[in-house]
Design a protein around this motif. Structure first.
Motif, PDB file in Angstrom:
ATOM      1  N   THR A 398     -16.707 -12.430  -4.186  1.00 37.59           N
ATOM      2  CA  THR A 398     -15.652 -11.564  -4.707  1.00 37.59           C
ATOM      3  C   THR A 398     -15.885 -10.185  -4.118  1.00 37.59           C
ATOM      4  O   THR A 398     -17.027  -9.718  -4.053  1.00 37.59           O
ATOM      5  CB  THR A 398     -15.685 -11.514  -6.242  1.00 37.59           C
ATOM      6  OG1 THR A 398     -15.316 -12.796  -6.757  1.00 37.59           O
ATOM      7  CG2 THR A 398     -14.724 -10.467  -6.776  1.00 37.59           C
ATOM      8  N   GLU A 399     -14.829  -9.528  -3.687  1.00 31.87           N
ATOM      9  CA  GLU A 399     -14.968  -8.306  -2.908  1.00 31.87           C
ATOM     10  C   GLU A 399     -14.341  -7.115  -3.631  1.00 31.87           C
ATOM     11  O   GLU A 399     -13.270  -7.212  -4.222  1.00 31.87           O
ATOM     12  CB  GLU A 399     -14.296  -8.489  -1.551  1.00 31.87           C
ATOM     13  CG  GLU A 399     -14.716  -7.479  -0.507  1.00 31.87           C
ATOM     14  CD  GLU A 399     -14.375  -7.946   0.896  1.00 31.87           C
ATOM     15  OE1 GLU A 399     -15.275  -7.993   1.753  1.00 31.87           O
ATOM     16  OE2 GLU A 399     -13.198  -8.277   1.139  1.00 31.87           O
ATOM     17  N   LEU A 400     -15.051  -5.994  -3.576  1.00 29.52           N
ATOM     18  CA  LEU A 400     -14.558  -4.704  -4.049  1.00 29.52           C
ATOM     19  C   LEU A 400     -14.379  -3.828  -2.809  1.00 29.52           C
ATOM     20  O   LEU A 400     -15.338  -3.616  -2.049  1.00 29.52           O
ATOM     21  CB  LEU A 400     -15.557  -4.073  -5.016  1.00 29.52           C
ATOM     22  CG  LEU A 400     -15.117  -2.813  -5.756  1.00 29.52           C
ATOM     23  CD1 LEU A 400     -13.958  -3.114  -6.689  1.00 29.52           C
ATOM     24  CD2 LEU A 400     -16.292  -2.226  -6.545  1.00 29.52           C
ATOM     25  N   VAL A 401     -13.169  -3.325  -2.587  1.00 28.04           N
ATOM     26  CA  VAL A 401     -12.837  -2.604  -1.357  1.00 28.04           C
ATOM     27  C   VAL A 401     -12.365  -1.189  -1.689  1.00 28.04           C
ATOM     28  O   VAL A 401     -11.400  -1.012  -2.447  1.00 28.04           O
ATOM     29  CB  VAL A 401     -11.731  -3.341  -0.565  1.00 28.04           C
ATOM     30  CG1 VAL A 401     -11.439  -2.601   0.742  1.00 28.04           C
ATOM     31  CG2 VAL A 401     -12.134  -4.788  -0.286  1.00 28.04           C
ATOM     32  N   TYR A 402     -13.042  -0.208  -1.120  1.00 32.43           N
ATOM     33  CA  TYR A 402     -12.644   1.194  -1.254  1.00 32.43           C
ATOM     34  C   TYR A 402     -12.030   1.633   0.071  1.00 32.43           C
ATOM     35  O   TYR A 402     -12.712   1.680   1.096  1.00 32.43           O
ATOM     36  CB  TYR A 402     -13.875   2.040  -1.589  1.00 32.43           C
ATOM     37  CG  TYR A 402     -13.662   3.538  -1.551  1.00 32.43           C
ATOM     38  CD1 TYR A 402     -12.500   4.135  -2.027  1.00 32.43           C
ATOM     39  CD2 TYR A 402     -14.664   4.379  -1.043  1.00 32.43           C
ATOM     40  CE1 TYR A 402     -12.320   5.501  -1.998  1.00 32.43           C
ATOM     41  CE2 TYR A 402     -14.507   5.761  -1.017  1.00 32.43           C
ATOM     42  CZ  TYR A 402     -13.329   6.308  -1.485  1.00 32.43           C
ATOM     43  OH  TYR A 402     -13.158   7.676  -1.453  1.00 32.43           O
TER      44      TYR A 402
END
Length: 491
Positions: A398-402
């Protein structure tokens, strides 16, 4: 005790024995067995926190709503008690829907809930009749009031629906009277919150409309909560059928309205509104006032638009969020992890001034599925994006992208292992534009909760990824400096 309640208690006692502790989150409440949705009756009574919940003990999907029940001393370690309510009376035979709890002057705990029965209308269509009911008890066993329902269709304002009239939230006014906020659908097809008052908690009178949606934010407003906080009053509600606008995403969402409330007249004056959580899985939150004066919120970590994420054969479906302390800062509702959570946190490893560029980085000791991460990012004009993957192995993540230039934070769980084409991506615009970004990340086996810039915003998502996927890695497009602290959580 009714036969239906006895049946539910017998079933849950047997079924829960087949669910191991390893199959549950470490510190997020799940149903004893079966299905869970809205938190109900969040209260402090008899020296413990009580959290009831919408509950179908028999299957991992919504049906035949009961009230499940758990208690805790610290809001993190929960002890299950037997089911509190079953749909066993004519006025609630199709469900004991959401509600709240309070202590009476005589020491009993009062549960206020919505009873549902179904009828066929003149067009032969089945529709609900929703009424408000009470039960009282000792913190474990409850007796329904002989004169239920205590609020019915005769006490609705003109034009209000008898089919959408639910989710009472009870509290006491400063003069000692009981007050109750109830969700209602007026004739415009939108939502409104009604107020009722009572001297004793059993005999109720209609007061007025607290606030009306007027088709601004979705349609029907569900699950209201109303309380004072930092010199203002806060109304929480969960609108159905929202469209995307400003910080609100579509579908079933949440709204916080901050304003002023005159107890004498019942007038609520809105000042501002905002979403409560910018992620995918957050709905129907309820709050409690702790003995030391903190306002703590827990929400259902699911969404009606993504309920199919749990597959048949799963031991349970639905979980609650981590407890969050609420405060108002710069005119907005903010959230932070509760002090009870920090008492369980112990720093394991930390790294400072790590440069993340165009190759994926994994840091020694930064891995796992039950942990807390404190992350500070520093960017410059050449920075474009930063990505963190959690619950990662060769097959899943699962990815968190800023995205620095767009100033957005995105959760992407498409690769988390779900076999359903549901809502898996959610983008949130960060309120504050800066060269620095502060994140707190909480992982607990099946969930990811992100607190942005000290709790100005939050993002929540459920992830049912196999537990052997425990890697965490980082990547940047451009050069980004990262400070990170990983803490273990002990329970």
């Amino acid at each position: 005790m009714s036969d239906l309640l006895q049946k539910a208690r017998k079933f849950e006692a047997e079924a829960s024995g087949h669910i191991t502790a390893e199959e549950r989150p470490a510190f997020h409440l799940t149903p004893l067995c079966g299905w869970m949705n809205d938190p109900n009756g969040f209260s402090y009574y008899g020296g413990k926190y009580h959290l009831f919940y919408q509950y179908n003990p028999y299957h991992i999907h919504w049906d035949s709503m009961h009230w499940g029940h758990a208690v805790s001393s610290d809001l993190l370690r929960w002890e299950y008690l037997p089911a509190a309510l079953a749909p066993d009376m004519p006025y609630d035979c199709n469900g004991c829907f959401s509600g709240s709890a309070i202590e009476l002057d005589d020491g009993r705990q009062l549960l206020v809930y919505t009873g549902v029965r179904q009828v066929r209308d003149e067009a032969k269509k089945i529709r609900d009749i929703q009424v408000q009911c009470v039960a009282f008890g000792d913190g474990k066993d409850y007796q329904k009031y002989e004169q239920n329902p205590v609020i019915d269709s005769t006490m609705l304002p003109e034009g209000a629906s008898t089919a959408d009239f639910r989710d009472p939230k009870i509290w006491r006014l400063s003069n000692g009277k009981f007050c109750c906020a109830v969700a209602s659908r007026p004739s415009d097809g939108s939502g409104q919150i009604l107020l009722y008052t009572s001297e004793d908690g059993f005999k109720w009178s209609y007061w007025k409309v607290l606030d009306a949606n007027k088709n601004r934010l979705g349609k029907m407003w569900e699950c209201p909560d109303f309380f004072p906080l930092d010199g203002k009053f806060v109304l929480l509600a969960s609108p159905q059928d929202m469209i995307c606008q400003k910080e609100y995403s579509g579908g079933n969402g949440t709204v916080c309205i901050i304003g002023d409330f005159d107890e004498k007249t019942g007038k609520f004056t809105e000042i501002s509104n905002q979403t409560i959580d910018g992620g995918i899985d957050f709905y129907a939150p309820q709050t409690v006032l702790t003995p030391d004066g903190r306002r703590v919120m827990i929400g259902w970590m699911q969404n009606w638009d993504s309920c199919g994420i749990r597959e048949e054969g799963s031991p349970w479906a639905g979980q609650m969020t981590v407890p969050r302390e609420l405060f108002i800062q710069n005119g907005r509702l903010c959230q932070k992890l509760s002090k009870e959570f920090f008492a369980r946190k112990k720093t394991d490893v930390s790294f400072s001034k790590v440069i993340v560029e165009n190759e994926r980085v994994a840091l020694n000791g930064v891995k796992g599925r039950v942990l807390h991460l404190g992350i500070n990012l520093c960017t410059d004009s050449d920075s474009y994006s930063w990505k963190m993957r959690v619950a990662e192995n060769d097959n899943f993540y699962t990815e968190l992208v800023y995205r620095v230039r767009e100033n957005t934070l995105t959760i992407d769980r498409r690769h988390s292992g779900s076999r359903r084409a549901l809502r898996h991506i959610q983008e949130c615009e960060i309120l504050k534009k800066s060269s620095e970004l502060s994140l707190e990340v909480v992982l607990d086996k099946n969930s990811l909760e992100v607190f942005v810039n000290g709790g100005e915003q939050t993002m929540t998502v459920a992830i049912y990824t196999p537990l052997e996927a425990d890697g965490i890695s980082f990547l940047a497009d451009g050069k980004i400096q990262m400070d990170i602290e990983k803490s273990n959580l002990t329970f």
